[in-house]
Design a protein around this motif. Structure first.
Motif, PDB file in Angstrom:
ATOM      1  N   LYS A 112       0.789  -1.237   0.000  1.00  0.00           N
ATOM      2  CA  LYS A 112       0.000   0.000   0.000  1.00  0.00           C
ATOM      3  C   LYS A 112       0.824   1.291   0.000  1.00  0.00           C
ATOM      4  CE  LYS A 112      -3.378  -1.065  -0.624  1.00  0.00           C
ATOM      5  NZ  LYS A 112      -3.677  -1.711  -1.938  1.00  0.00           N
ATOM      6  N   ALA A 113       2.081   1.191  -0.385  1.00  0.00           N
ATOM      7  CA  ALA A 113       2.937   2.383  -0.399  1.00  0.00           C
ATOM      8  C   ALA A 113       2.943   3.104  -1.743  1.00  0.00           C
ATOM      9  CB  ALA A 113       4.359   1.993  -0.014  1.00  0.00           C
ATOM     10  N   GLY A 114       2.273   2.530  -2.745  1.00  0.00           N
ATOM     11  CA  GLY A 114       2.293   3.154  -4.066  1.00  0.00           C
ATOM     12  C   GLY A 114       2.918   2.255  -5.128  1.00  0.00           C
ATOM     13  N   THR A 115       2.896   0.971  -4.860  1.00  0.00           N
ATOM     14  CA  THR A 115       3.472  -0.035  -5.764  1.00  0.00           C
ATOM     15  C   THR A 115       2.912   0.055  -7.177  1.00  0.00           C
ATOM     16  OG1 THR A 115       3.043  -1.446  -3.835  1.00  0.00           O
ATOM     17  CG2 THR A 115       4.167  -2.456  -5.722  1.00  0.00           C
ATOM     18  N   THR A 116       1.596   0.087  -7.253  1.00  0.00           N
ATOM     19  CA  THR A 116       0.922   0.051  -8.545  1.00  0.00           C
ATOM     20  C   THR A 116       1.214   1.315  -9.338  1.00  0.00           C
ATOM     21  OG1 THR A 116      -0.810  -1.106  -7.325  1.00  0.00           O
ATOM     22  CG2 THR A 116      -1.302  -0.464  -9.607  1.00  0.00           C
ATOM     23  N   MET A 174       5.786  11.898  -4.690  1.00  0.00           N
ATOM     24  CA  MET A 174       5.095  11.668  -5.966  1.00  0.00           C
ATOM     25  C   MET A 174       3.797  12.451  -6.036  1.00  0.00           C
ATOM     26  SD  MET A 174       5.912   8.036  -7.407  1.00  0.00           S
ATOM     27  CE  MET A 174       4.601   7.096  -6.672  1.00  0.00           C
ATOM     28  N   ILE A 175       3.113  12.537  -4.899  1.00  0.00           N
ATOM     29  CA  ILE A 175       1.885  13.336  -4.854  1.00  0.00           C
ATOM     30  C   ILE A 175       2.227  14.812  -5.058  1.00  0.00           C
ATOM     31  CG2 ILE A 175       0.081  14.226  -3.292  1.00  0.00           C
ATOM     32  CD1 ILE A 175      -0.707  11.481  -4.111  1.00  0.00           C
ATOM     33  N   GLU A 176       3.291  15.241  -4.426  1.00  0.00           N
ATOM     34  CA  GLU A 176       3.670  16.651  -4.487  1.00  0.00           C
ATOM     35  C   GLU A 176       4.056  17.076  -5.899  1.00  0.00           C
ATOM     36  OE1 GLU A 176       6.149  19.074  -1.360  1.00  0.00           O
ATOM     37  OE2 GLU A 176       7.502  17.934  -2.638  1.00  0.00           O
ATOM     38  N   PRO A 188     -12.689   0.419  -2.961  1.00  0.00           N
ATOM     39  CA  PRO A 188     -11.989   0.202  -4.236  1.00  0.00           C
ATOM     40  C   PRO A 188     -10.483   0.180  -4.050  1.00  0.00           C
ATOM     41  CG  PRO A 188     -12.754   2.461  -4.101  1.00  0.00           C
ATOM     42  CD  PRO A 188     -13.245   1.779  -2.855  1.00  0.00           C
ATOM     43  N   PHE A 189      -9.795  -0.493  -4.965  1.00  0.00           N
ATOM     44  CA  PHE A 189      -8.326  -0.513  -4.893  1.00  0.00           C
ATOM     45  C   PHE A 189      -7.783   0.909  -4.983  1.00  0.00           C
ATOM     46  CE2 PHE A 189      -4.024  -0.683  -6.358  1.00  0.00           C
ATOM     47  CZ  PHE A 189      -3.470  -1.713  -5.627  1.00  0.00           C
ATOM     48  N   MET A 190      -8.273   1.655  -5.968  1.00  0.00           N
ATOM     49  CA  MET A 190      -7.904   3.066  -6.088  1.00  0.00           C
ATOM     50  C   MET A 190      -8.870   3.825  -5.178  1.00  0.00           C
ATOM     51  SD  MET A 190      -5.409   3.316  -8.245  1.00  0.00           S
ATOM     52  CE  MET A 190      -4.574   2.099  -9.251  1.00  0.00           C
TER      53      MET A 190
END
Ligand code: A3P
Length: 294
Positions: A48-52, A197-199, A253-255
């Motif tokens: 859940k760290a942003g793998t996808t 990555m969000i920033e 949801p996943f996203m």
């Protein structure tokens, strides 16, 4: 193909000092003997760290907007090395069968579980870390909706389990610290943060390109950055896991949200105090800093 028989929720057990479930340890011998190639790229994360997100970015950087992107789900483009669900092709076998180069391979293993050939081949490794509070919240909703992980249960109980490391793939604290330390004697790790990555997704893609030795035009990088924003990926059936039957998106949801700071909607004031106190004890390395808001 025959409809797979899906396992029911699995129980955590101690595996070499790490909480695991059988679908990630049953194929241990084969996974440990995995033969990495020098150009393989390992994407390593705590769940859940942003793998996808990073997987999709790497796939686009290497293969572009091709048929592959439109027809093959992310979990086949980027195999999950240690997964072995009975009656489905294992992640290791999927990785072995990849014909495209480089092979992008995902793992959630803590650093000490990584098959030795990745180190021997000096493979490039992209590690993504996310602040513990948001990581916990995201994991909670994931465990609620995915039929194979242990039951999430009630939030306060989950909160304490997270602090104790009673999660699939073990302690978040051990995971992020273990990988951070590895950087000291293995230079081919690019350690990145979800919050960064969000920033500024484009900036992070630039850094990725430098690390990977890729020269992509500013225009290409901008295109990729635009294409992987949360709302786009949420709608992208080849990236949003909607084709995987073990997930119940009606629960979550996943996203899900794709934000920094959603923990504020879950943590009570008391929980936050307990968390911060405990965090100080476990996170002694001043060089590893996380942002819980941006
Ligand atoms: P949330 O549950 O907080 O929304 P992983 O891929 O490691 O399982 O991580 C999943 C988390 O990353 C989820 O977090 C998901 O929404 C978020 N995520 C996935 N793609 C994203 C994107 N393009 N932008 C922002 N967050 C993304």
């Amino acid at each position: 193909p025959e409809k797979a028989v899906l396992p029911s929720r699995q129980q955590l057990f101690d595996f070499h000092g790490v909480s695991m479930i059988p679908i990630f340890t049953d194929n241990w011998e084969n996974v440990q003997n995995f033969q990495a190639r020098p150009d393989d790229i390992l994407i390593a994360t705590y769940p859940k760290a942003g793998t996808t997100w990073v997987s999709q970015i790497l796939d686009l950087l290497y293969f572009g907007q091709t048929e592959r992107q439109k027809t093959i789900p992310i979990f086949e483009r980027v195999p999950f090395l240690e997964i072995a669900v009975p009656s489905l092709v294992s992640g290791k076998d999927l990785a072995d069968k990849l014909t495209t180069t480089p092979r992008l391979i995902k793992t959630h293993f803590p650093v000490q579980f990584v098959p030795k050939s990745f180190w021997e081949q000096n493979c490039k490794i992209v590690y993504v870390a996310r602040n513990a509070k948001d990581n916990m919240v995201s994991f909670f909703h994931f465990d609620r909706m995915i039929a194979i992980q242990p039951e999430a249960g009630e939030w306060n109980n989950y909160f304490h389990r997270f602090l104790e490391g009673q999660m699939v793939f073990g302690s978040w604290y051990d995971h992020v610290n273990g990988w951070w330390k590895k950087k000291q004697n293995y230079s081919n790790i690019h350690y990145m943060f979800y919050e960064d990555m969000i920033e500024d997704t484009e900036r992070e893609i630039d850094k990725l390109c430098s690390f990977l030795g890729l020269s992509r035009s500013a225009e290409e990088r901008k295109m990729i950055s635009g294409g992987v924003q949360f709302d786009k990926m949420k709608k992208n059936e080849m990236a949003n896991y909607s084709t995987l039957p073990v997930m119940d998106f009606k629960i979550s949801p996943f996203m899900r949200k794709g934000k920094v700071g959603d923990w504020k909607n879950h943590f009570t004031v008391a929980q936050n105090e307990v968390f911060d106190e405990d965090y100080k004890k476990k996170m002694k390395d001043p060089t590893l800093q996380f942002r819980t808001e941006i």
